[in-house]
Design a protein around this motif. Sequence first.
Motif, short mmCIF file in Angstrom:
data_model
loop_
_atom_site.label_atom_id
_atom_site.label_comp_id
_atom_site.label_asym_id
_atom_site.label_seq_id
_atom_site.Cartn_x
_atom_site.Cartn_y
_atom_site.Cartn_z
N ARG A 16 -5.04 49.02 58.45
CA ARG A 16 -4.19 49.07 59.52
C ARG A 16 -4.88 49.01 60.92
NH1 ARG A 16 0.05 53.66 57.27
NH2 ARG A 16 1.22 52.26 55.82
N ALA A 17 -6.00 49.47 61.19
CA ALA A 17 -6.44 49.71 62.30
C ALA A 17 -7.34 48.54 62.81
CB ALA A 17 -7.66 50.89 62.50
N LEU A 67 0.64 51.27 45.03
CA LEU A 67 0.34 49.85 44.27
C LEU A 67 2.07 49.14 44.37
CD1 LEU A 67 -1.26 50.87 40.99
CD2 LEU A 67 -2.12 49.52 42.61
N VAL A 68 2.69 49.83 44.38
CA VAL A 68 4.38 49.29 44.57
C VAL A 68 4.47 48.52 46.01
CG1 VAL A 68 6.96 49.71 44.85
CG2 VAL A 68 5.33 50.72 42.88
N ALA A 69 3.76 49.29 46.96
CA ALA A 69 4.10 48.95 48.41
C ALA A 69 3.12 47.59 48.60
CB ALA A 69 3.45 50.07 49.31
N LEU A 70 1.99 47.68 47.98
CA LEU A 70 1.02 46.56 48.06
C LEU A 70 1.59 45.34 47.60
CD1 LEU A 70 -2.19 48.40 47.72
CD2 LEU A 70 -1.59 47.22 49.72
N SER A 106 9.59 50.72 49.88
CA SER A 106 8.27 51.30 49.02
C SER A 106 7.37 51.79 50.14
CB SER A 106 7.65 49.88 48.52
OG SER A 106 7.31 48.84 49.31
N ALA A 107 7.11 51.00 51.49
CA ALA A 107 6.59 51.62 52.47
C ALA A 107 6.92 52.86 53.11
CB ALA A 107 6.33 50.52 53.74
N LYS A 108 8.12 52.91 53.16
CA LYS A 108 8.79 54.43 53.57
C LYS A 108 8.32 55.47 52.51
CE LYS A 108 12.73 52.17 55.90
NZ LYS A 108 14.20 52.09 55.91
N ARG A 109 8.79 55.06 51.48
CA ARG A 109 8.17 56.13 50.38
C ARG A 109 6.91 56.42 50.19
NH1 ARG A 109 6.61 56.35 44.93
NH2 ARG A 109 7.79 58.21 43.92
N GLY A 116 5.15 45.12 57.13
CA GLY A 116 5.65 46.08 57.63
C GLY A 116 4.57 47.22 57.01
N LEU A 117 4.00 47.06 56.02
CA LEU A 117 3.07 48.15 55.57
C LEU A 117 1.57 48.42 56.31
CD1 LEU A 117 2.23 49.98 53.06
CD2 LEU A 117 1.13 48.12 51.92
N PHE A 118 1.26 47.34 56.96
CA PHE A 118 -0.02 47.44 57.68
C PHE A 118 0.19 47.44 59.09
CE2 PHE A 118 -1.36 45.49 53.46
CZ PHE A 118 -2.38 46.29 53.38
N ASP A 119 1.57 47.52 59.60
CA ASP A 119 1.94 47.72 61.11
C ASP A 119 1.47 46.56 61.89
OD1 ASP A 119 3.08 50.25 60.60
OD2 ASP A 119 1.47 51.27 60.91
N GLN A 120 1.18 45.48 61.34
CA GLN A 120 0.67 44.13 62.44
C GLN A 120 1.73 43.86 63.17
OE1 GLN A 120 -1.05 41.20 59.70
NE2 GLN A 120 -2.73 42.11 59.73
#
Length: 107
Positions: free
Chosen positions: A84-85, A17-20, A50-53, A29-33
Amino acid sequence: MEQERQSLEAAYSDALLVALRDCADGRWGLFDQNEGTLPAFLESRHLPESAKRLAAIGAELVAVREKMGFVDLFAPMQRLAELRAERGPNQPGEPRLAQMFLDELKA
């Protein structure tokens, strides 16, 4: 081990939730686009905490679930992997994907 799995799943859900929210607010960065557009050392430097955590908790959760004999991913982790895919020129940007995923989780 069951308690550890449940604890990690709760921690993963909270961290997701925090990362989103960070991503919906414009932190990519969360979705690696954009993966591969910068040198690796810069990509990791600009990845939100947040994404690293989330990635760290996810790795720990996968290890525990594998020890317990689970072959599938935790459902929110699986959904993130699916998003992500997805690639393509008409794919929404990361902030929109994050908001869509947040809306899915609320429903």
